[in-house]
Design a protein around this motif. Sequence first.
Motif, PDB file in Angstrom:
ATOM      1  N   LEU A  40     -23.780 -90.382 -13.486  1.00 32.61           N
ATOM      2  CA  LEU A  40     -24.667 -91.504 -13.228  1.00 32.61           C
ATOM      3  C   LEU A  40     -25.666 -91.563 -14.377  1.00 32.61           C
ATOM      4  O   LEU A  40     -26.374 -90.591 -14.651  1.00 32.61           O
ATOM      5  CB  LEU A  40     -25.407 -91.313 -11.897  1.00 32.61           C
ATOM      6  CG  LEU A  40     -26.293 -92.467 -11.445  1.00 32.61           C
ATOM      7  CD1 LEU A  40     -25.449 -93.706 -11.142  1.00 32.61           C
ATOM      8  CD2 LEU A  40     -27.103 -92.053 -10.226  1.00 32.61           C
ATOM      9  N   ASP A  42     -28.776 -93.896 -16.354  1.00 33.72           N
ATOM     10  CA  ASP A  42     -29.751 -94.959 -16.087  1.00 33.72           C
ATOM     11  C   ASP A  42     -29.572 -96.115 -17.064  1.00 33.72           C
ATOM     12  O   ASP A  42     -28.642 -96.125 -17.879  1.00 33.72           O
ATOM     13  CB  ASP A  42     -31.180 -94.403 -16.078  1.00 33.72           C
ATOM     14  CG  ASP A  42     -31.703 -93.978 -17.436  1.00 33.72           C
ATOM     15  OD1 ASP A  42     -31.074 -94.298 -18.477  1.00 33.72           O
ATOM     16  OD2 ASP A  42     -32.760 -93.327 -17.471  1.00 33.72           O
ATOM     17  N   SER A  43     -30.463 -97.092 -17.004  1.00 40.11           N
ATOM     18  CA  SER A  43     -30.324 -98.306 -17.820  1.00 40.11           C
ATOM     19  C   SER A  43     -30.458 -98.054 -19.314  1.00 40.11           C
ATOM     20  O   SER A  43     -30.090 -98.908 -20.117  1.00 40.11           O
ATOM     21  CB  SER A  43     -31.343 -99.357 -17.377  1.00 40.11           C
ATOM     22  OG  SER A  43     -32.654 -98.854 -17.548  1.00 40.11           O
ATOM     23  N   THR A  48     -28.374 -88.787 -15.556  1.00 41.65           N
ATOM     24  CA  THR A  48     -29.185 -88.578 -14.358  1.00 41.65           C
ATOM     25  C   THR A  48     -28.550 -87.569 -13.415  1.00 41.65           C
ATOM     26  O   THR A  48     -29.229 -86.696 -12.897  1.00 41.65           O
ATOM     27  CB  THR A  48     -29.405 -89.917 -13.622  1.00 41.65           C
ATOM     28  OG1 THR A  48     -30.028 -90.829 -14.527  1.00 41.65           O
ATOM     29  CG2 THR A  48     -30.284 -89.741 -12.413  1.00 41.65           C
ATOM     30  N   ALA A  63     -29.734 -92.819  -5.286  1.00 39.47           N
ATOM     31  CA  ALA A  63     -30.474 -93.217  -6.485  1.00 39.47           C
ATOM     32  C   ALA A  63     -31.596 -94.178  -6.103  1.00 39.47           C
ATOM     33  O   ALA A  63     -31.778 -94.512  -4.932  1.00 39.47           O
ATOM     34  CB  ALA A  63     -29.521 -93.896  -7.460  1.00 39.47           C
ATOM     35  N   TRP A  68     -27.524 -99.233 -13.090  1.00 41.15           N
ATOM     36  CA  TRP A  68     -26.957 -97.915 -13.343  1.00 41.15           C
ATOM     37  C   TRP A  68     -25.583 -98.064 -13.980  1.00 41.15           C
ATOM     38  O   TRP A  68     -24.904 -99.065 -13.778  1.00 41.15           O
ATOM     39  CB  TRP A  68     -26.801 -97.139 -12.031  1.00 41.15           C
ATOM     40  CG  TRP A  68     -28.101 -96.834 -11.375  1.00 41.15           C
ATOM     41  CD1 TRP A  68     -28.731 -97.573 -10.420  1.00 41.15           C
ATOM     42  CD2 TRP A  68     -28.950 -95.723 -11.639  1.00 41.15           C
ATOM     43  NE1 TRP A  68     -29.915 -96.986 -10.055  1.00 41.15           N
ATOM     44  CE2 TRP A  68     -30.070 -95.839 -10.797  1.00 41.15           C
ATOM     45  CE3 TRP A  68     -28.872 -94.625 -12.494  1.00 41.15           C
ATOM     46  CZ2 TRP A  68     -31.093 -94.911 -10.797  1.00 41.15           C
ATOM     47  CZ3 TRP A  68     -29.890 -93.702 -12.486  1.00 41.15           C
ATOM     48  CH2 TRP A  68     -30.986 -93.844 -11.654  1.00 41.15           C
TER      49      TRP A  68
END
Length: 97
Positions: A40, A42-43, A48, A63, A68
Amino acid sequence: MCAAPQQGGTLSGIDLSTQTVIQGSVWHDGSPVAGAYVRLLDSTDEFTAEVVTSPEGEFRFFAAPGNWKVRSLASVGKGERVVSAEVGLNETTVVIE
């Protein structure tokens, strides 16, 4: 021992009105991929979390709402999906080409 929670199963007991859940499965050639690593990001593509898919190819993350990236790595290849997650259940499928 530190390990990722077992993947798959139900969401009974999880309050989906307050939790953001990203779950799905990893597929290749029409079959689920067991033992794939699912990350996973993040932007900003910052790592993560990571889990390993269940025997049925399933994965799950808890989350925050937002954008994502879910990236899968397996011996048969890799795949990626972008998820715009909201509070509640957000389902996706990652297809390995």
